[in-house]
Design a protein around this motif. Structure first.
Motif, short mmCIF file in Angstrom:
data_model
loop_
_atom_site.label_atom_id
_atom_site.label_comp_id
_atom_site.label_asym_id
_atom_site.label_seq_id
_atom_site.Cartn_x
_atom_site.Cartn_y
_atom_site.Cartn_z
N VAL A 49 0.84 -1.20 0.00
CA VAL A 49 0.00 0.00 0.00
C VAL A 49 0.87 1.26 0.00
CG1 VAL A 49 -1.64 1.34 1.38
CG2 VAL A 49 -1.98 -1.14 1.08
N ARG A 50 1.92 1.25 0.81
CA ARG A 50 2.83 2.40 0.86
C ARG A 50 3.45 2.66 -0.53
NH1 ARG A 50 5.29 3.99 5.60
NH2 ARG A 50 5.04 1.87 6.42
N GLY A 51 3.90 1.59 -1.19
CA GLY A 51 4.51 1.74 -2.50
C GLY A 51 3.50 2.20 -3.55
N ALA A 52 2.27 1.66 -3.50
CA ALA A 52 1.25 2.03 -4.48
C ALA A 52 0.86 3.49 -4.34
CB ALA A 52 0.03 1.12 -4.32
N ILE A 53 0.69 3.96 -3.11
CA ILE A 53 0.32 5.37 -2.90
C ILE A 53 1.47 6.29 -3.32
CG2 ILE A 53 -0.20 7.07 -1.11
CD1 ILE A 53 -1.93 4.99 0.25
N SER A 54 2.69 5.85 -3.07
CA SER A 54 3.85 6.64 -3.51
C SER A 54 3.90 6.73 -5.02
CB SER A 54 5.13 6.01 -2.96
OG SER A 54 6.27 6.71 -3.43
N ALA A 55 3.49 5.66 -5.73
CA ALA A 55 3.48 5.67 -7.19
C ALA A 55 2.47 6.66 -7.74
CB ALA A 55 3.18 4.27 -7.71
N LEU A 56 1.47 7.03 -6.94
CA LEU A 56 0.49 8.05 -7.35
C LEU A 56 1.02 9.46 -7.15
CD1 LEU A 56 -2.79 6.52 -5.80
CD2 LEU A 56 -2.03 6.39 -8.19
N GLY A 57 2.21 9.58 -6.58
CA GLY A 57 2.76 10.90 -6.30
C GLY A 57 2.30 11.47 -4.98
N LEU A 58 1.77 10.61 -4.10
CA LEU A 58 1.28 11.06 -2.81
C LEU A 58 2.20 10.53 -1.71
CD1 LEU A 58 -2.53 10.28 -3.30
CD2 LEU A 58 -1.40 12.51 -3.57
N ALA A 59 2.19 11.20 -0.59
CA ALA A 59 2.97 10.77 0.57
C ALA A 59 2.02 10.46 1.72
CB ALA A 59 3.97 11.85 0.98
N LEU A 60 2.36 9.45 2.49
CA LEU A 60 1.54 9.16 3.66
C LEU A 60 1.65 10.29 4.67
CD1 LEU A 60 2.25 5.35 4.29
CD2 LEU A 60 0.38 6.40 3.03
N PRO A 61 0.54 10.62 5.32
CA PRO A 61 0.59 11.71 6.32
C PRO A 61 1.49 11.35 7.50
CG PRO A 61 -1.50 10.52 6.44
CD PRO A 61 -0.80 10.01 5.23
N PRO A 62 2.18 12.32 8.06
CA PRO A 62 3.08 12.05 9.21
C PRO A 62 2.29 11.84 10.50
CG PRO A 62 3.06 14.37 8.73
CD PRO A 62 2.20 13.74 7.67
N LYS A 63 1.46 10.81 10.49
CA LYS A 63 0.61 10.50 11.64
C LYS A 63 0.64 9.00 11.90
CE LYS A 63 -2.65 14.34 10.98
NZ LYS A 63 -4.07 14.71 10.83
N VAL A 105 -18.22 -3.53 -2.41
CA VAL A 105 -17.29 -4.46 -1.76
C VAL A 105 -16.00 -4.40 -2.58
CG1 VAL A 105 -16.81 -6.88 -1.22
CG2 VAL A 105 -19.11 -5.95 -0.86
N VAL A 106 -14.86 -4.28 -1.91
CA VAL A 106 -13.60 -4.04 -2.60
C VAL A 106 -12.65 -5.21 -2.37
CG1 VAL A 106 -11.68 -2.43 -2.91
CG2 VAL A 106 -13.93 -1.56 -2.21
N VAL A 107 -12.07 -5.75 -3.44
CA VAL A 107 -11.06 -6.81 -3.34
C VAL A 107 -10.00 -6.58 -4.41
CG1 VAL A 107 -12.57 -8.59 -2.36
CG2 VAL A 107 -12.40 -8.35 -4.84
N GLY A 108 -8.77 -6.98 -4.11
CA GLY A 108 -7.71 -6.89 -5.10
C GLY A 108 -6.34 -6.76 -4.46
N GLU A 109 -5.34 -7.31 -5.12
CA GLU A 109 -3.95 -7.19 -4.68
C GLU A 109 -3.31 -6.00 -5.37
OE1 GLU A 109 0.25 -9.61 -5.31
OE2 GLU A 109 -1.61 -10.77 -5.15
N LEU A 110 -2.36 -5.37 -4.70
CA LEU A 110 -1.69 -4.20 -5.25
C LEU A 110 -0.24 -4.51 -5.61
CD1 LEU A 110 -2.86 -1.22 -3.02
CD2 LEU A 110 -3.62 -1.81 -5.33
N GLY A 111 0.21 -3.88 -6.70
CA GLY A 111 1.63 -3.86 -7.03
C GLY A 111 2.23 -2.56 -6.55
N LEU A 112 3.53 -2.51 -6.47
CA LEU A 112 4.20 -1.29 -6.00
C LEU A 112 4.02 -0.13 -6.96
CD1 LEU A 112 7.52 -2.78 -4.57
CD2 LEU A 112 5.42 -2.21 -3.36
N ASP A 113 3.64 -0.41 -8.21
CA ASP A 113 3.40 0.65 -9.20
C ASP A 113 1.92 1.04 -9.27
OD1 ASP A 113 2.47 -1.69 -10.22
OD2 ASP A 113 3.55 -1.57 -12.14
N ALA A 114 1.14 0.64 -8.28
CA ALA A 114 -0.29 0.98 -8.15
C ALA A 114 -1.19 0.18 -9.07
CB ALA A 114 -0.53 2.47 -8.34
#
Length: 503
Positions: A49-63, A105-114
């Motif tokens: 999830v961290r890698g996929a969100i980073s691939a979107l150009g977003l950063a996880l919040p510092p929380k 209902v949401v299902v699916g595996e993520l790759g690091l490239d989103a």
């Protein structure tokens, strides 16, 4: 502090249980925790999830990010939770409106490239979504599989960016069409089998009534070939049966491109198969061969070479049509309504009865070899057939005029009679009939009852053996077009019961 919620599922056997993914951003030192009885694959989803969100150009919040999988006491396994965790986190970050996800209902595996990768069980998730009145978000490669659950809104996305655009009304994704139905691939034809008329007759009876069958004979007699001919004479799966078979394939991850099949499963595991491989289980509980063969055929070649404990694990599934895998934190049940077909040599050298080829230990070796298969398992097999070696004179004969097509027509007619007979009962074939129902449909006439009573005493039939004689006799009567069960049907059924080892 808002809690974003996304609906998903956890799989227990062929049951999809509702799971709510709750994501909350809490002030404090940055951390990413997943709680709720998650296995290692789910725990590792944090990095995907961290890698996929980073691939979107977003950063996880510092929380402090907390993901709770509710209900917390339900085991969660598999990579299909990646996408719901990511969408819950994006909703908590305000990137996507949580209300837009509420009806899915949401299902699916993520790759690091989103990218959204396929994961097992999408058909089960789609059927679950249909029962609760929601749509389904799934990988684009499994949209055709999910589309078999008709009447729901399906969003099949190739990646998270496409999914976000769809949810915001930009670049809408088209609804997937159901997958195709696989064409039947022709297998061996009974015309290839020369001689062996008794064995071919037993094969026809087994196909007509869904009975278990064991063939005993020397190497090269045609046992495996006849077993391979069985799918060609069985009737195709009806729509409800095809859906059942596809659900097992979906949770096992063997369903490709959403294709359903009308051909009955035919599984032939090697004799080195473990208990988990045959009946299901393992670290992550998966269906075994007995469930992958549901509503089809499980062929066990070289039957005595299987481990005895592995074979005995089939006793309950053969009787009940289900297999239960017990674990400390969960009990998982898979369907296993199968037709068992087995082949074995009469002894270790395989040439019992042939003085020129048999070993010096005959006939003692036959008793020792056949004793590797337990009596209770053999008692559950309706048809026992001796397959003799094929002579050179048989091999030079022209192919028989009757092949799989002619036998399949008779089998289909007998199955239609059974479908009408059991229309008001939760069974499909004579092999499943029991109790008062079996007595009502398979009670023989007076000469038949007399013969059955005499044979029961002489052969010392168990109650199970007695019942199976009636089932086989009912099938023989159906093949002959007889409404009742007569002495001739009982006599033929008795000829297929287990005999003592040959000397």
């Amino acid at each position: 502090m808002m809690v974003a919620s996304v609906s998903t599922v956890a799989y227990l056997g062929l049951e999809a249980r509702a799971v709510e993914v709750q994501v909350q951003l809490i002030p404090g030192l940055p951390a990413f925790n997943v709680v709720g009885l998650a296995d290692k694959a789910v725990a590792e989803s944090r990095e995907r999830v961290r890698g996929a969100i980073s691939a979107l150009g977003l950063a996880l919040p510092p929380k402090r990010i907390v993901v709770n999988l509710s209900p917390a006491d339900l085991p969660k396994e598999g990579t299909h939770l990646d996408l719901p965790i990511a969408m819950g986190l994006l909703a908590a970050m305000g990137v996507v409106d949580a209300e837009a996800l509420a009806d899915f209902v949401v299902v699916g595996e993520l790759g690091l490239d989103a990218r959204i990768a396929p994961s097992p069980g999408v058909l089960l998730a789609a059927l679950h979504a249909a029962t609760i009145g929601k749509g389904l978000i799934c990988p684009v490669s499994q949209g055709a599989e999910a589309a078999w659950a008709q009447g729901i809104d399906i969003v099949a996305a190739p990646d998270i960016l496409s999914l976000l655009n769809h949810l915001k009304g930009h670049g809408l994704l088209g609804a997937p069409a159901p997958g195709t139905v696989e064409e039947t691939v022709p297998g061996p034809d009974l015309k290839q089998v020369k001689g062996q008329e008794t064995a071919k007759r037993a094969l026809e009876i087994a196909a007509a009534g869904g009975h278990n069958l064991v063939m005993i004979g020397p190497p090269g007699a045609g046992k495996s070939l006849m077993a391979a001919c069985l799918p060609g004479i069985l009737p195709p799966l009806d729509p409800s049966e095809a859906l059942e078979v596809s659900m097992v394939a979906s949770v096992a991850g063997t369903m490709t491109n959403g294709r359903l099949t009308r051909t009955r499963p035919f599984r032939a595991p090697h004799h080195s198969a473990s208990m988990a491989a045959l009946v299901g289980g393992g670290l992550k509980v998966r269906p075994g061969e007995v469930s992958l063969a549901h509503l089809g055929v499980l062929f066990l070649d070289e039957l005595p070479e299987f481990q005895r404990a592995v074979l005995d694990s089939l006793r309950q599934p053969l009787e009940t049509g289900t297999v239960s895998v017990a674990r400390a934190n969960a009990h998982v049940t898979f369907p296993s309504r199968i037709q068992l077909v087995a082949a074995m040599n009469p002894c270790k050298c395989g040439h019992l009865g042939d003085a020129s080829l048999a070993c010096s230990r005959a006939p003692r070796c036959a008793a020792d070899y056949q004793a590797k298969v337990s009596g209770p398992l053999l008692d559950r097999i309706d048809l026992h057939v001796d397959v003799n070696a094929v002579s050179a004179a048989d091999l030079v004969l022209p192919p028989p005029t009757e092949g799989s097509a002619e036998v399949a027509a008779r089998v289909a007619a007998a199955r239609r009679v059974q479908t009408a007979r059991y229309a008001d009962h939760p069974i499909r074939t004579n092999a499943e009939a029991d109790g008062a129902l079996l007595e009502a449909v398979a009670t023989p006439d007076e000469p038949g009852r007399t013969l059955l009573a005499q044979a029961s005493e002489a052969m010392r039939l168990s109650a199970r053996g007695y019942t199976r004689i009636l089932r086989v006799a009912r099938t023989i009567a159906d093949l002959s077009g007889s409404e009742g069960v007569g002495r001739i049907h009982i006599a033929e059924a008795l000829s297929y019961r287990r005999q003592a080892p040959r000397s």
